[in-house]
Write a protein that holds these residues in place. Sequence first.
Motif, PDB file in Angstrom:
ATOM      1  N   VAL A 189       0.751  -1.124  -0.050  1.00 60.10           N
ATOM      2  CA  VAL A 189       0.078   0.115   0.078  1.00 60.10           C
ATOM      3  C   VAL A 189       0.888   1.233  -0.005  1.00 60.10           C
ATOM      4  N   ARG A 190       0.536   2.242  -0.936  1.00 56.88           N
ATOM      5  CA  ARG A 190       1.009   3.503  -0.917  1.00 56.88           C
ATOM      6  C   ARG A 190      -0.143   4.505  -0.704  1.00 56.88           C
ATOM      7  N   TYR A 191      -0.149   5.484   0.198  1.00 58.05           N
ATOM      8  CA  TYR A 191      -0.996   6.324   0.672  1.00 58.05           C
ATOM      9  C   TYR A 191      -0.734   7.651   0.612  1.00 58.05           C
ATOM     10  N   ALA A 192      -1.879   8.534   0.142  1.00 54.65           N
ATOM     11  CA  ALA A 192      -1.945   9.788   0.180  1.00 54.65           C
ATOM     12  C   ALA A 192      -3.154  10.411   0.973  1.00 54.65           C
ATOM     13  N   ASN A 193      -3.156  11.492   1.527  1.00 48.70           N
ATOM     14  CA  ASN A 193      -4.360  12.000   2.034  1.00 48.70           C
ATOM     15  C   ASN A 193      -4.253  13.382   1.764  1.00 48.70           C
ATOM     16  N   LEU A 194      -5.100  13.783   0.908  1.00 54.32           N
ATOM     17  CA  LEU A 194      -5.048  15.257   0.504  1.00 54.32           C
ATOM     18  C   LEU A 194      -6.076  15.975   0.974  1.00 54.32           C
ATOM     19  N   ALA A 195      -6.911  15.846   1.953  1.00 55.26           N
ATOM     20  CA  ALA A 195      -7.938  16.246   2.882  1.00 55.26           C
ATOM     21  C   ALA A 195      -7.473  17.583   3.713  1.00 55.26           C
ATOM     22  N   ILE A 196      -8.308  18.458   3.672  1.00 52.09           N
ATOM     23  CA  ILE A 196      -7.953  19.542   4.643  1.00 52.09           C
ATOM     24  C   ILE A 196      -9.199  20.320   5.094  1.00 52.09           C
ATOM     25  N   ARG A 197      -9.255  20.190   6.551  1.00 53.52           N
ATOM     26  CA  ARG A 197     -10.367  20.530   7.312  1.00 53.52           C
ATOM     27  C   ARG A 197     -10.912  21.934   6.768  1.00 53.52           C
ATOM     28  N   GLY A 198     -12.216  22.055   6.834  1.00 55.90           N
ATOM     29  CA  GLY A 198     -12.920  23.217   6.589  1.00 55.90           C
ATOM     30  C   GLY A 198     -13.230  23.409   5.085  1.00 55.90           C
ATOM     31  N   ARG A 199     -12.520  22.526   3.969  1.00 58.24           N
ATOM     32  CA  ARG A 199     -12.967  22.884   2.805  1.00 58.24           C
ATOM     33  C   ARG A 199     -14.381  22.538   2.338  1.00 58.24           C
ATOM     34  N   LEU A 200     -14.836  23.204   1.524  1.00 55.80           N
ATOM     35  CA  LEU A 200     -16.252  22.915   0.904  1.00 55.80           C
ATOM     36  C   LEU A 200     -16.035  22.059  -0.483  1.00 55.80           C
ATOM     37  N   LEU A 201     -17.160  21.908  -0.949  1.00 53.04           N
ATOM     38  CA  LEU A 201     -16.853  20.769  -2.052  1.00 53.04           C
ATOM     39  C   LEU A 201     -16.148  21.219  -3.324  1.00 53.04           C
ATOM     40  N   GLU A 202     -16.320  22.692  -3.880  1.00 59.93           N
ATOM     41  CA  GLU A 202     -15.650  23.037  -4.763  1.00 59.93           C
ATOM     42  C   GLU A 202     -14.348  23.185  -4.724  1.00 59.93           C
ATOM     43  N   PRO A 203     -13.594  23.643  -3.763  1.00 62.24           N
ATOM     44  CA  PRO A 203     -12.165  23.556  -3.549  1.00 62.24           C
ATOM     45  C   PRO A 203     -11.515  21.871  -3.462  1.00 62.24           C
ATOM     46  N   ILE A 204     -12.561  21.173  -2.784  1.00 61.64           N
ATOM     47  CA  ILE A 204     -12.082  19.853  -2.861  1.00 61.64           C
ATOM     48  C   ILE A 204     -11.853  19.187  -4.068  1.00 61.64           C
ATOM     49  N   ILE A 205     -13.065  19.447  -5.069  1.00 59.20           N
ATOM     50  CA  ILE A 205     -13.147  19.305  -6.429  1.00 59.20           C
ATOM     51  C   ILE A 205     -11.746  19.852  -7.276  1.00 59.20           C
ATOM     52  N   GLY A 206     -12.095  21.402  -7.128  1.00 62.16           N
ATOM     53  CA  GLY A 206     -11.172  21.877  -7.845  1.00 62.16           C
ATOM     54  C   GLY A 206      -9.484  21.700  -7.670  1.00 62.16           C
ATOM     55  N   GLU A 207      -9.114  21.518  -6.428  1.00 60.49           N
ATOM     56  CA  GLU A 207      -7.795  21.578  -5.972  1.00 60.49           C
ATOM     57  C   GLU A 207      -7.229  20.160  -5.596  1.00 60.49           C
ATOM     58  N   GLN A 208      -8.205  19.245  -4.927  1.00 61.61           N
ATOM     59  CA  GLN A 208      -7.419  18.050  -4.577  1.00 61.61           C
ATOM     60  C   GLN A 208      -7.563  17.026  -5.778  1.00 61.61           C
ATOM     61  N   LEU A 209      -8.722  17.190  -6.381  1.00 65.63           N
ATOM     62  CA  LEU A 209      -9.013  15.858  -7.249  1.00 65.63           C
ATOM     63  C   LEU A 209      -8.018  16.009  -8.538  1.00 65.63           C
ATOM     64  N   PRO A 210      -7.481  16.967  -9.044  1.00 69.32           N
ATOM     65  CA  PRO A 210      -6.494  17.338 -10.134  1.00 69.32           C
ATOM     66  C   PRO A 210      -5.081  16.592  -9.434  1.00 69.32           C
ATOM     67  N   ALA A 211      -4.859  17.064  -8.296  1.00 70.58           N
ATOM     68  CA  ALA A 211      -3.683  16.601  -7.571  1.00 70.58           C
ATOM     69  C   ALA A 211      -3.699  15.159  -7.516  1.00 70.58           C
ATOM     70  N   ALA A 212      -4.885  14.485  -6.987  1.00 70.54           N
ATOM     71  CA  ALA A 212      -4.921  13.164  -6.666  1.00 70.54           C
ATOM     72  C   ALA A 212      -4.625  12.471  -8.090  1.00 70.54           C
ATOM     73  N   LEU A 213      -5.517  12.666  -9.052  1.00 70.66           N
ATOM     74  CA  LEU A 213      -5.143  11.886 -10.215  1.00 70.66           C
ATOM     75  C   LEU A 213      -3.919  12.072 -10.937  1.00 70.66           C
ATOM     76  N   ALA A 214      -3.169  13.084 -10.622  1.00 66.56           N
ATOM     77  CA  ALA A 214      -1.827  13.236 -11.223  1.00 66.56           C
ATOM     78  C   ALA A 214      -0.871  12.285 -10.273  1.00 66.56           C
ATOM     79  N   LEU A 215      -1.219  11.846  -9.005  1.00 66.34           N
ATOM     80  CA  LEU A 215      -0.596  10.775  -8.598  1.00 66.34           C
ATOM     81  C   LEU A 215      -0.653   9.314  -9.202  1.00 66.34           C
ATOM     82  N   GLY A 216      -1.614   8.880 -10.169  1.00 64.83           N
ATOM     83  CA  GLY A 216      -1.885   7.699 -10.549  1.00 64.83           C
ATOM     84  C   GLY A 216      -2.276   6.853  -9.588  1.00 64.83           C
ATOM     85  N   PRO A 217      -3.455   7.296  -8.818  1.00 64.33           N
ATOM     86  CA  PRO A 217      -4.149   6.381  -7.857  1.00 64.33           C
ATOM     87  C   PRO A 217      -4.826   5.222  -8.529  1.00 64.33           C
ATOM     88  N   THR A 218      -4.892   3.828  -7.672  1.00 62.70           N
ATOM     89  CA  THR A 218      -5.736   2.847  -8.050  1.00 62.70           C
ATOM     90  C   THR A 218      -6.868   2.877  -7.335  1.00 62.70           C
TER      91      THR A 218
END
Length: 253
Positions: free
Chosen positions: A44-73
Amino acid sequence: MDEIRYVALGDSFTEGVGDDLPGGGVRGWADLVAEGLAASGARVRYANLAIRGRLLEPIIGEQLPAALALGPTLVTFNGGGNDILRPRSDPQRLLARMTEVMDRVAASGAQLVLLSGANPTAGLPMQARIEAKGDALNASVAALAAEHGVLFADNWSDRELARSPYWSRDRLHLGPVGHHRVAARVLATLGYEHPSDWTIDAPGGESAVRFRDELAYYREHVVPWIRRRLTGRSSGDGRSAKFGSWTDIPSSR
């Protein structure tokens, strides 16, 4: 066994607030899921990009592209909890953005697990209003996940998890047993057993709430939350992801 590259996206629920570590920092259900996967013998390789207080828009706009760039399964996604605490949140807009998450993760080839947060409303002001919005959003996301063939871990509907012994002192974030219970549900959704030494059931009974305890709760937690809303600040301002790149989770086998 194939390597699992797991990225968790979300807000304080996924960051792990309420499951405090000795000496500072937080653990939380997503860290526990990574440990549970490793306990099965997986690499297992693990990353957690979650940040407290975040609304849905920045979760999708900031975290999702960064997550997909890591090449997760494997990707877990939770969002919208902070949105429904706002009086002017738009449920249809939230659902439309959830559909985008499903499409983008599917296009990447990763496995997606959507999950709802636990229901904190029994201990919160404006319980009925917030719970009604949460019920509606949870039902809609569950239906959307079923329509798209996406795994969905439903924590909002777990009435046991709504009891006060599962929650931290702020009544908005789960405590350690609550986080373990959520992690066990996510693992089960993925087809894994949770480690046998986990405690996922809190003791029975509810503690009586004294008037002075209520005053202390409002002073320590509710008033600061209102102050942040009025000043446009967030508990996550200035914070970065706790595991912004891959970290290896050792197998316990």
